[in-house]
Design a protein around this motif. Sequence first.
Motif, PDB file in Angstrom:
ATOM      1  N   PHE A 101      63.233 -23.576  16.316  1.00 39.26           N
ATOM      2  CA  PHE A 101      64.276 -24.502  16.732  1.00 39.26           C
ATOM      3  C   PHE A 101      63.667 -25.881  16.993  1.00 39.26           C
ATOM      4  O   PHE A 101      64.189 -26.904  16.556  1.00 39.26           O
ATOM      5  CB  PHE A 101      64.987 -23.966  17.971  1.00 39.26           C
ATOM      6  N   ARG A 142      64.299 -23.084  25.425  1.00 39.13           N
ATOM      7  CA  ARG A 142      64.620 -21.784  24.845  1.00 39.13           C
ATOM      8  C   ARG A 142      63.767 -20.675  25.442  1.00 39.13           C
ATOM      9  O   ARG A 142      64.105 -19.512  25.392  1.00 39.13           O
ATOM     10  CB  ARG A 142      64.405 -21.827  23.343  1.00 39.13           C
ATOM     11  N   ASP A 200      72.335 -27.949  21.253  1.00 39.72           N
ATOM     12  CA  ASP A 200      71.821 -26.692  21.800  1.00 39.72           C
ATOM     13  C   ASP A 200      71.682 -25.586  20.776  1.00 39.72           C
ATOM     14  O   ASP A 200      71.053 -24.575  21.053  1.00 39.72           O
ATOM     15  CB  ASP A 200      72.724 -26.211  22.934  1.00 39.72           C
ATOM     16  N   ASP A 201      72.358 -25.707  19.653  1.00 42.39           N
ATOM     17  CA  ASP A 201      72.197 -24.653  18.662  1.00 42.39           C
ATOM     18  C   ASP A 201      72.094 -25.274  17.266  1.00 42.39           C
ATOM     19  O   ASP A 201      72.310 -26.472  17.080  1.00 42.39           O
ATOM     20  CB  ASP A 201      73.351 -23.654  18.735  1.00 42.39           C
ATOM     21  N   TYR A 202      71.798 -24.430  16.311  1.00 41.67           N
ATOM     22  CA  TYR A 202      71.570 -24.924  14.962  1.00 41.67           C
ATOM     23  C   TYR A 202      72.790 -25.634  14.404  1.00 41.67           C
ATOM     24  O   TYR A 202      72.664 -26.602  13.665  1.00 41.67           O
ATOM     25  CB  TYR A 202      71.178 -23.766  14.028  1.00 41.67           C
TER      26      TYR A 202
END
Lengths: 354, 325
Positions: free
Chosen positions: A130, A14, A173-175
């Motif tokens: 994250f 990130r 890759d994302d929440y």
Amino acid sequence: MGNLYVALGAMLQRLDMDYVIPPPTSQRTLALGVRHSPEGLCIPFKLTLGNLIEAAELGADTWLMPAGYGICRLGYYAKTQEQILQDIGYGHVNVVGIGVSQDKLSGLLRTVKSLSNNASWLKIISAFRFGLSKMSAMDRLERLTQKVRAVELAKGTASALLVQGVKEIDHADDYRTLKKVEKDYAEQLGQVPVDEQIKPLVVGVIGEFYVVLEPFSSFDIESELGKLGVEVRRSTFISGWTKLSYLFNPFAAKEKDRIHRAAMPYLKRDVGGDGWESVGEKVLHAGSYDGIVHLAPFTCMPEIIARNIMPRTKEDIPVLTVLCDEQMAKTGLVTRLEAFVDLLARRRRRDYNR
Amino acid sequence: MFKVGIPRALLYYQYYPMWQVFFEELGAGVVISPTTTPAVLAAGSSRLVADTCLPAKVFIGHVISLVGKCDCIFIPAIRSVKNDVYNCSKFLGLPDMTRATVPESPPILDIDVDINRGKRQLYQAIYRLGRHFTWNPVKIKRAALTAWQTYQRHRQTMAGEKLMLSQVMEAREAGQRPPAKPEPYRATIAVIGHPYILFDVYVNHRIVRRLEQANIRVVTPEMLTVSELTAATARMVGGAYWTYEEEIVGAGGHYLQNTVDGVIGVMAFGCGPDSLMMDMVDRRAARLKSTPFMSITLDEHTAEAGLVTRLEAFTDMIQRRKKGR
């Protein structure tokens, strides 16, 4: 160390930093580490040195290592490992020590900032968050696995699911994907066919955090215990260990406090590492667990103190101390575990008949 | 009279003049355990888990030998004597470990010494310790000051007159001035290590004495001034991390670059800090290539013959090297 790489990888990605994840800790890592370490050092030093060498082979030139006073020998490792790496021909390397005690969280963040070409604070903090949520997702799956392992009908199902789950969490890759993967695997773990009749023995795994969290250093003792039909409990999780997690989870701090209070009558001060916690956990869980497996690296100073004190506590519970070093063999370990589990089962029967 | 027992092990070698004066000023008697014997070590080893370091086993042995001879035992928990340094876990856990492993021991007087927490905390700790003997704060303050001055003088004597700790100790016990060293000598060898290793003649098999008998002048860490030690430590590692790092890394760094013919590092097996610090000195010696360095690891099994052979080989090598120049 354990699955920590997943979280750190996510964080560094990130931040658009160039990072290298060394190959998983293996026999080769151990051999490399042992060859270049002073003999009297503990297995965490040797394994991390092996990791560093393997990372250097892949072209890494900067390492983050915890440093700073207030924590057993660990604070000195960055200095020594840098010297060793230079002596064996990686002269360009730079081991960055993170003072975990004196500069606290802000220092850690500042080190990261300087390494990431001055990314904005917002970016750094969001990267951190994250990484941390990946950690807690993995820990949740791990906790579930510990329960299922003991009672599953086909041994090894839960462990395989966990490995799969960690892999997918790594790729998330994302929440949203992360949440989905976590939920998905938690459900799958819940559906593993289990024997409802069994009331498994409960064994606490306590001790020094590196050997507790890095399965390689203890021959994955938790799966071995699971195969013997034992439910493993432990309070040391990656997300609980990193002190910054206290910011997000005040309960973790409370749990530590409880452990320290339990240790007070026998050990009044922090002796560095996890010695205080080991004594405290033994005292605290004496009533609730069937037995305790105490993992410690050979020559670990805080754990030696703990081991000298633990047998003398009033609260009594069987403790199996397993010293981890490069001489350990799996067969020997499994035999000791079998004998220990037999003893616990007999104790439980005896208490039940009484 | 109320008698305070001090085990002749570990930090005794560092601080005994200070402790003795402090307790005597407060009107207590001081009992020091006799020198280490095989029986003392055996008693200590039998109480502790096997991989505990040698000095800690010796310490517990001394505590056992004090049982019944005193009214309490003084065991400080020294965390730091300087800002931002830290001590080995064993020193911190010593009072509790003793309580757990020697249940028959008289009450243990412990004191937390931690400069990181500020001077105020330290003064309060000293006051609490003194309160066991007197209610009078002025008296405690005076005793502490006298003790501190004694300690400073003791350090200055050793650094200024280049005296070894053992010479000062023997002279103090006999009540005389330390004898002058015989001249001339074949070579000068620095022996570095913690005082509780270097001056416990049973533990180290009289290593200093053996070198002296071979007509070698021995220099040790406490002969250096504080500023020499600090400067050398800074050169080697930037700054001390361990409370007693200067005795090893500082002294090692200083002697490797200064006028000695060889350096011998003596450490105990299982000593956590030393395993790292000796390695630092070892690496520095290998890089400098100017002064020979040998490291000796002691444990309770160390055979005397093997040690003697290694010492002889080392001194012979130094002799040949001097001739070759």
